[in-house]
Design a protein around this motif. Structure first.
Motif, PDB file in Angstrom:
ATOM      1  N   TYR A 166       0.692  -1.598   0.014  1.00 60.30           N
ATOM      2  CA  TYR A 166       0.210  -0.136   0.188  1.00 60.30           C
ATOM      3  C   TYR A 166       0.481   1.149   0.160  1.00 60.30           C
ATOM      4  N   ILE A 167       0.127   2.178  -0.091  1.00 55.14           N
ATOM      5  CA  ILE A 167       0.903   3.984  -0.418  1.00 55.14           C
ATOM      6  C   ILE A 167       0.253   4.505   0.472  1.00 55.14           C
ATOM      7  N   LEU A 168       0.212   4.830   1.167  1.00 57.52           N
ATOM      8  CA  LEU A 168      -0.090   5.646   2.360  1.00 57.52           C
ATOM      9  C   LEU A 168       0.246   7.173   2.334  1.00 57.52           C
ATOM     10  N   TYR A 169      -1.174   7.945   1.832  1.00 57.99           N
ATOM     11  CA  TYR A 169      -0.740   9.705   1.452  1.00 57.99           C
ATOM     12  C   TYR A 169      -0.794  10.591   2.694  1.00 57.99           C
ATOM     13  N   GLY A 170       0.055  10.853   3.895  1.00 53.57           N
ATOM     14  CA  GLY A 170      -0.484  11.387   4.834  1.00 53.57           C
ATOM     15  C   GLY A 170       0.385  12.249   5.069  1.00 53.57           C
ATOM     16  N   SER A 171       1.136  12.769   6.678  1.00 52.41           N
ATOM     17  CA  SER A 171       1.777  13.791   6.756  1.00 52.41           C
ATOM     18  C   SER A 171       3.062  13.359   5.889  1.00 52.41           C
ATOM     19  N   SER A 172       3.505  12.411   5.622  1.00 52.09           N
ATOM     20  CA  SER A 172       4.452  11.945   4.987  1.00 52.09           C
ATOM     21  C   SER A 172       3.740  10.442   3.878  1.00 52.09           C
ATOM     22  N   THR A 173       4.719  10.374   2.855  1.00 47.04           N
ATOM     23  CA  THR A 173       3.700   9.809   1.692  1.00 47.04           C
ATOM     24  C   THR A 173       5.070   8.528   2.103  1.00 47.04           C
ATOM     25  N   MET A 174       4.272   7.162   2.196  1.00 44.60           N
ATOM     26  CA  MET A 174       5.142   5.991   2.401  1.00 44.60           C
ATOM     27  C   MET A 174       4.398   4.307   1.548  1.00 44.60           C
ATOM     28  N   LEU A 175       5.643   3.975   1.170  1.00 46.07           N
ATOM     29  CA  LEU A 175       5.281   2.478   0.136  1.00 46.07           C
ATOM     30  C   LEU A 175       5.480   1.291   1.013  1.00 46.07           C
ATOM     31  N   VAL A 176       4.305   1.315   1.580  1.00 43.92           N
ATOM     32  CA  VAL A 176       5.386  -0.701   2.052  1.00 43.92           C
ATOM     33  C   VAL A 176       4.476  -1.982   1.412  1.00 43.92           C
ATOM     34  N   TYR A 177       5.529  -2.780   1.415  1.00 42.42           N
ATOM     35  CA  TYR A 177       5.108  -4.017   0.496  1.00 42.42           C
ATOM     36  C   TYR A 177       5.928  -5.528   1.550  1.00 42.42           C
ATOM     37  N   THR A 178       5.340  -6.410   0.974  1.00 40.17           N
ATOM     38  CA  THR A 178       6.090  -7.538   0.712  1.00 40.17           C
ATOM     39  C   THR A 178       5.987  -8.739  -0.072  1.00 40.17           C
TER      40      THR A 178
END
Length: 334
Positions: A166-178
């Protein structure tokens, strides 16, 4: 002054990390690595669109409904276009199943990968500057490469995922994957335009103090979930609910907690979609030491029968999810 302090390293970029991990697989061809890069590129573009959404006429309703019967937001449509275009141009995907499209989107029949995606989760939060996200699953097709993609290629259980994130667009943008070998998170460094490794080998605490559920629908829940919600209150737990699946899950994975989206009187099958929401997060949760279930069955073992199939969804810290299952089982036996 130490010269080394004048040029501190920025860390490991996503591209370098993917390349390093690719080298760990004897028969890696680079196709999956390129696919993950294509998703990351589209995520950067969506991050740009989200950040300027208040300045341009790209917020608000688009004026039509998606296949779920939900009002589409303009950014929903933009995100869908961006991701499909990136996957088509990247040349590693034979088909896409998206929340925003009723049927399969056919791309390159000579490729082996299928992507199931919710391009922009949390539409109701777009206009009010609350975190939103992208969720994706990657599968290998089961039919011969070069031929048409079939329903059987799409309707695979979550156990067959080769990667998810997933990619989270928030206070910072993060990509998390497995890819089935642990979970890693990358934070977008905006001045460089690069995702940089920031969360290595992410794990979810076995217990937590947060429960996340839309209590406005309390009287629509089955008795078992009503009782569980009241039990959480009796235990002095903290209620936290953003209304963006990615944001709620991400917080609970880091801090320990459980996210609940049960079936209701109005939605007996639940609301969240199995293929491109629940399976991806369930894969990540299990790789991080957590758990995901529909109340009676492991999410990853559910055999999908339709592209947009819905399911009840309980995910998060292992012990907390097991407690939900206990409540559901007790009421089923009563």
């Amino acid at each position: 002054m130490n010269k080394n302090s004048l040029g501190l390293p920025i860390g490991t970029t996503l591209d370098r990390f993917i390349k390093k991990k690719q080298d760990e697989f004897e028969f890696a061809t680079g196709e999956l690595s390129q696919l993950l890069r294509d998703i990351a590129l589209a995520g950067k573009i969506i991050n740009r669109e989200v950040n300027k959404s208040g300045l341009l006429d790209i917020t608000g309703a688009y004026g039509s409904k998606n296949v779920q019967g939900e009002d589409q937001q303009k950014l929903d449509v933009i995100a869908n276009i961006r991701f499909i275009r990136a996957l088509r141009n990247g040349g590693q995907v034979c088909a896409v199943v998206s929340e925003e499209d009723e049927e399969i989107v056919h791309l390159n029949p000579h490729c082996r990968y299928i992507v199931a995606i919710d391009p922009l989760d949390g539409s109701s939060n777009i206009d009010v500057n609350v975190s939103i996200g992208t969720i994706f699953s990657i599968y290998r097709r089961t039919s011969p490469i070069g031929g048409p993609v079939t329903e059987k290629d799409i309707l695979q259980p979550g156990t067959e995922q080769v990667a998810a994130g997933y990619i989270l667009y928030g206070s910072s943008t993060m990509l998390v994957y497995t890819t089935g070998h642990g979970v890693n998170g990358f934070t977008l460094e905006p001045s460089l335009g690069e995702f940089v490794l920031s969360h290595t080998n992410m794990t979810c605490p076995e217990d937590g103090e947060i429960y996340s559920i839309n209590e406005g629908s309390f009287h629509q829940f089955d008795k078992s979930i009503q009782d569980y919600t009241n039990w959480c209150k009796d235990q002095g737990m903290t209620a936290r609910y953003i209304g963006s699946l990615v944001a709620d899950y991400h917080r609970n994975m880091l801090k320990g907690g459980v996210y609940l989206y049960p079936n209701t009187k109005k939605a007996r099958e639940g609301k969240l979609r199995l293929l491109y929401e629940c399976n991806a997060l369930a894969f990540i949760a299990e790789q991080a030491g957590g758990m995901a279930t529909n109340g009676s069955k492991r999410i990853l073992e559910i055999a999908p029968t339709t592209f947009h199939q819905r399911t009840p969804f309980y995910i998060g810290s292992k012990n907390m999810v097991e407690k939900v299952v206990e409540f559901v089982a007790e009421k089923a036996e009563a």
